[in-house]
Design an enzyme around this catalytic site. Sequence first.
Site, PDB file in Angstrom:
ATOM      1  N   ARG A  23       0.817  -1.209   0.000  1.00 61.47           N
ATOM      2  CA  ARG A  23       0.000   0.000   0.000  1.00 61.47           C
ATOM      3  C   ARG A  23       0.853   1.262   0.000  1.00 61.47           C
ATOM      4  O   ARG A  23       0.564   2.216   0.732  1.00 61.47           O
ATOM      5  CB  ARG A  23      -0.921   0.033   1.224  1.00 61.47           C
ATOM      6  CG  ARG A  23      -1.840  -1.151   1.300  1.00 61.47           C
ATOM      7  CD  ARG A  23      -3.238  -0.662   1.321  1.00 61.47           C
ATOM      8  NE  ARG A  23      -4.173  -1.726   1.565  1.00 61.47           N
ATOM      9  CZ  ARG A  23      -5.405  -1.520   1.964  1.00 61.47           C
ATOM     10  NH1 ARG A  23      -5.812  -0.298   2.214  1.00 61.47           N
ATOM     11  NH2 ARG A  23      -6.216  -2.516   2.114  1.00 61.47           N
ATOM     12  N   ARG A  27      -3.459   7.065   1.055  1.00 63.55           N
ATOM     13  CA  ARG A  27      -3.843   8.262   1.806  1.00 63.55           C
ATOM     14  C   ARG A  27      -2.793   8.891   2.693  1.00 63.55           C
ATOM     15  O   ARG A  27      -2.982   9.997   3.178  1.00 63.55           O
ATOM     16  CB  ARG A  27      -5.100   7.957   2.644  1.00 63.55           C
ATOM     17  CG  ARG A  27      -6.338   7.794   1.794  1.00 63.55           C
ATOM     18  CD  ARG A  27      -7.406   7.051   2.538  1.00 63.55           C
ATOM     19  NE  ARG A  27      -6.947   5.699   2.801  1.00 63.55           N
ATOM     20  CZ  ARG A  27      -7.631   4.805   3.528  1.00 63.55           C
ATOM     21  NH1 ARG A  27      -8.769   5.154   4.063  1.00 63.55           N
ATOM     22  NH2 ARG A  27      -7.159   3.594   3.701  1.00 63.55           N
ATOM     23  N   ARG A  36      -7.372  11.883  -5.616  1.00 70.20           N
ATOM     24  CA  ARG A  36      -8.525  11.138  -5.112  1.00 70.20           C
ATOM     25  C   ARG A  36      -9.754  12.044  -4.924  1.00 70.20           C
ATOM     26  O   ARG A  36     -10.889  11.581  -5.062  1.00 70.20           O
ATOM     27  CB  ARG A  36      -8.108  10.475  -3.801  1.00 70.20           C
ATOM     28  CG  ARG A  36      -9.173   9.835  -2.972  1.00 70.20           C
ATOM     29  CD  ARG A  36      -9.728   8.562  -3.557  1.00 70.20           C
ATOM     30  NE  ARG A  36     -10.574   7.952  -2.550  1.00 70.20           N
ATOM     31  CZ  ARG A  36     -11.800   8.376  -2.258  1.00 70.20           C
ATOM     32  NH1 ARG A  36     -12.328   9.383  -2.903  1.00 70.20           N
ATOM     33  NH2 ARG A  36     -12.500   7.772  -1.311  1.00 70.20           N
ATOM     34  N   ASP A  72      -7.698  -2.537  -6.468  1.00 72.40           N
ATOM     35  CA  ASP A  72      -8.097  -3.124  -5.181  1.00 72.40           C
ATOM     36  C   ASP A  72      -8.479  -4.587  -5.353  1.00 72.40           C
ATOM     37  O   ASP A  72      -8.958  -4.993  -6.419  1.00 72.40           O
ATOM     38  CB  ASP A  72      -9.260  -2.349  -4.555  1.00 72.40           C
ATOM     39  CG  ASP A  72      -9.368  -2.680  -3.067  1.00 72.40           C
ATOM     40  OD1 ASP A  72      -8.604  -2.106  -2.272  1.00 72.40           O
ATOM     41  OD2 ASP A  72     -10.179  -3.554  -2.705  1.00 72.40           O
ATOM     42  N   TYR A 147     -14.670 -11.369   2.295  1.00 73.25           N
ATOM     43  CA  TYR A 147     -15.385 -10.096   2.055  1.00 73.25           C
ATOM     44  C   TYR A 147     -16.742 -10.347   1.406  1.00 73.25           C
ATOM     45  O   TYR A 147     -17.725  -9.673   1.716  1.00 73.25           O
ATOM     46  CB  TYR A 147     -14.553  -9.164   1.173  1.00 73.25           C
ATOM     47  CG  TYR A 147     -13.449  -8.476   1.932  1.00 73.25           C
ATOM     48  CD1 TYR A 147     -13.721  -7.416   2.790  1.00 73.25           C
ATOM     49  CD2 TYR A 147     -12.129  -8.889   1.815  1.00 73.25           C
ATOM     50  CE1 TYR A 147     -12.713  -6.790   3.504  1.00 73.25           C
ATOM     51  CE2 TYR A 147     -11.109  -8.276   2.520  1.00 73.25           C
ATOM     52  CZ  TYR A 147     -11.412  -7.225   3.372  1.00 73.25           C
ATOM     53  OH  TYR A 147     -10.414  -6.618   4.079  1.00 73.25           O
TER      54      TYR A 147
HETATM   55  O1  CP3 Z   1      -0.165   0.968  -3.300  1.00 76.62           O
HETATM   56  C1  CP3 Z   1      -0.668  -0.153  -3.277  1.00 76.62           C
HETATM   57  O2  CP3 Z   1      -0.291  -1.038  -2.459  1.00 76.62           O
HETATM   58  C2  CP3 Z   1      -1.704  -0.523  -4.303  1.00 76.62           C
HETATM   59  C3  CP3 Z   1      -3.011  -0.328  -3.885  1.00 76.62           C
HETATM   60  C4  CP3 Z   1      -3.811  -1.299  -3.023  1.00 76.62           C
HETATM   61  C5  CP3 Z   1      -5.047  -0.881  -2.499  1.00 76.62           C
HETATM   62  N1  CP3 Z   1      -5.637  -1.964  -1.940  1.00 76.62           N
HETATM   63  C6  CP3 Z   1      -5.594   0.474  -2.617  1.00 76.62           C
HETATM   64  C7  CP3 Z   1      -6.599   0.961  -1.650  1.00 76.62           C
HETATM   65  C8  CP3 Z   1      -3.621  -2.632  -2.675  1.00 76.62           C
HETATM   66  C9  CP3 Z   1      -2.429  -3.539  -2.913  1.00 76.62           C
HETATM   67  C10 CP3 Z   1      -4.800  -3.045  -1.995  1.00 76.62           C
HETATM   68  C11 CP3 Z   1      -5.015  -4.424  -1.529  1.00 76.62           C
HETATM   69  C12 CP3 Z   1      -6.117  -4.712  -0.603  1.00 76.62           C
HETATM   70  N2  CP3 Z   1      -7.348  -4.102  -0.542  1.00 76.62           N
HETATM   71  C13 CP3 Z   1      -6.089  -5.769   0.346  1.00 76.62           C
HETATM   72  C14 CP3 Z   1      -4.988  -6.794   0.492  1.00 76.62           C
HETATM   73  C15 CP3 Z   1      -3.770  -6.294   1.162  1.00 76.62           C
HETATM   74  C16 CP3 Z   1      -4.030  -5.823   2.554  1.00 76.62           C
HETATM   75  O3  CP3 Z   1      -3.782  -4.644   2.817  1.00 76.62           O
HETATM   76  O4  CP3 Z   1      -4.462  -6.657   3.363  1.00 76.62           O
HETATM   77  C17 CP3 Z   1      -7.313  -5.714   1.028  1.00 76.62           C
HETATM   78  C18 CP3 Z   1      -7.740  -6.630   2.155  1.00 76.62           C
HETATM   79  C19 CP3 Z   1      -8.107  -4.675   0.447  1.00 76.62           C
HETATM   80  C20 CP3 Z   1      -9.512  -4.316   0.788  1.00 76.62           C
HETATM   81  C21 CP3 Z   1      -9.679  -2.891   1.125  1.00 76.62           C
HETATM   82  N3  CP3 Z   1      -9.565  -1.843   0.246  1.00 76.62           N
HETATM   83  C22 CP3 Z   1     -10.048  -2.372   2.377  1.00 76.62           C
HETATM   84  C23 CP3 Z   1     -10.274  -3.199   3.624  1.00 76.62           C
HETATM   85  C24 CP3 Z   1     -10.138  -0.988   2.223  1.00 76.62           C
HETATM   86  C25 CP3 Z   1     -10.604   0.017   3.253  1.00 76.62           C
HETATM   87  C26 CP3 Z   1      -9.731   0.118   4.404  1.00 76.62           C
HETATM   88  C27 CP3 Z   1      -8.515   0.908   4.086  1.00 76.62           C
HETATM   89  O5  CP3 Z   1      -7.404   0.453   4.390  1.00 76.62           O
HETATM   90  O6  CP3 Z   1      -8.708   1.980   3.564  1.00 76.62           O
HETATM   91  C28 CP3 Z   1      -9.781  -0.669   0.896  1.00 76.62           C
HETATM   92  C29 CP3 Z   1      -9.710   0.686   0.299  1.00 76.62           C
HETATM   93  C30 CP3 Z   1      -8.438   1.083  -0.374  1.00 76.62           C
HETATM   94  N4  CP3 Z   1      -7.687   0.262  -1.177  1.00 76.62           N
HETATM   95  C31 CP3 Z   1      -7.833   2.363  -0.330  1.00 76.62           C
HETATM   96  C32 CP3 Z   1      -6.684   2.296  -1.124  1.00 76.62           C
HETATM   97  C33 CP3 Z   1      -5.719   3.412  -1.418  1.00 76.62           C
HETATM   98  C34 CP3 Z   1      -8.387   3.586   0.384  1.00 76.62           C
HETATM   99  C35 CP3 Z   1      -9.554   4.076  -0.391  1.00 76.62           C
HETATM  100  C36 CP3 Z   1      -9.706   5.575  -0.443  1.00 76.62           C
HETATM  101  O7  CP3 Z   1      -8.892   6.289  -1.086  1.00 76.62           O
HETATM  102  O8  CP3 Z   1     -10.705   6.040   0.113  1.00 76.62           O
END
Ligand code: CP3
Length: 339
Positions: A23, A27, A36, A72, A147
């Site tokens: 990640r 943010r 965003r 995502d 999920y």
């Molecule tokens: O830079 C990177 O690593 C690439 C982007 C990336 C995102 N999600 C962007 C994101 C990656 C690799 C993921 C993977 C992801 N998403 C996982 C597996 C890895 C991990 O962290 O466990 C999981 C379980 C998710 C599911 C997910 N997506 C959740 C639970 C959430 C909300 C909680 C949170 O951390 O924000 C997201 C949203 C998300 N995915 C955001 C981003 C940048 C935030 C969204 C926003 O901008 O509002």
Amino acid sequence: MNDLLLRALRSEPVERPPIWMFRQAGRYLPEYHEVRSKSDFLGLCRDSDRAAEVTLQPLRRFNFDASIVFNDILVPPAAMGMDLEFVPGKGPVFDAPLRTRADVDALRVPSIEGDMPHVLETIRVLVDQIDVPLFGFAGAPFTMASYMCEGGGSKNFLHVKSMMWNDPEAFAKLMEMNAQTVGAYLQAQAEAGASAVALFDTWAGVLEREDFERWALPYAREALEMVKGVPTVYFCRDSSPFLELLPQTGADAFGLDWRVDLSHAREVLGDAPIMGNLDPVALHGPTDMIRSRVRRIIREAGPRGHIFNLGHGLLPTTPLEGVAAAVDEVKSWRWSEQG
Ligand code: CP3
């Protein structure tokens, strides 16, 4: 081309480990908020030029040794027919989570080019612009299923475990569809130009060993077997109780969370490349603590087959100075200077 990551993924000698962070886009970066603010999160994932821009942001700031396409893990379930929304402050929400066999029967295995063309296009846009390897990724079948059944984040994983135990046939059908979807999706990302792919099994560590072996592992392996020609990484959070099972996924390398002692992981996993494993919260600590933990992790992992990373994703609250300190410490390391 900076090929440090690919060399580490082949366990070849390297002067220092490559570094990137789970990640690394998102943010905690002020420049992410700027992009965003112009659309919702899924809209950003589906806009290839802007998704590519957001992928590049952490590279510009920190010169990581690898990039990961902005996307995502819940995009595929949406393409399988589920209504997905990202609710600010709450995370992902599926309005109609899977609870019955009929819910599973209503899903379809999507066409990657037809239903999820944007990530492939983002990869094609990126490969011309970067000089570091690019990761494609997907959620592992069990983590996706969690999920899809829970409808979002979960504390006890009641619904996914209930279907798994009470209707194993329906659950097997779901897992099979997830494995086929994810396998094709990873392979399509490799063909579009990703240099490596990662499978994130964030929640498989909530399973008992018996269930991990029956339900998470075989479907992760099925998906990874569909990937040809690029190295694969399997990340399972909370995998320390069954570390020795990880090679059965067939992955080339393993992502480990911060509770695993990497010298122990070395004993269990042998020469297999490992990725990790600084506690993401540690980046909020004092920089001299961050630096000494980075050095400890590098020493524990040893000179071959280590990709420096966090043990899980960067938090939105992470101070930029913490990230900068970790990157600088890894980049200053020289195995040749160690006694
Ligand atoms: O830079 C990177 O690593 C690439 C982007 C990336 C995102 N999600 C962007 C994101 C990656 C690799 C993921 C993977 C992801 N998403 C996982 C597996 C890895 C991990 O962290 O466990 C999981 C379980 C998710 C599911 C997910 N997506 C959740 C639970 C959430 C909300 C909680 C949170 O951390 O924000 C997201 C949203 C998300 N995915 C955001 C981003 C940048 C935030 C969204 C926003 O901008 O509002």
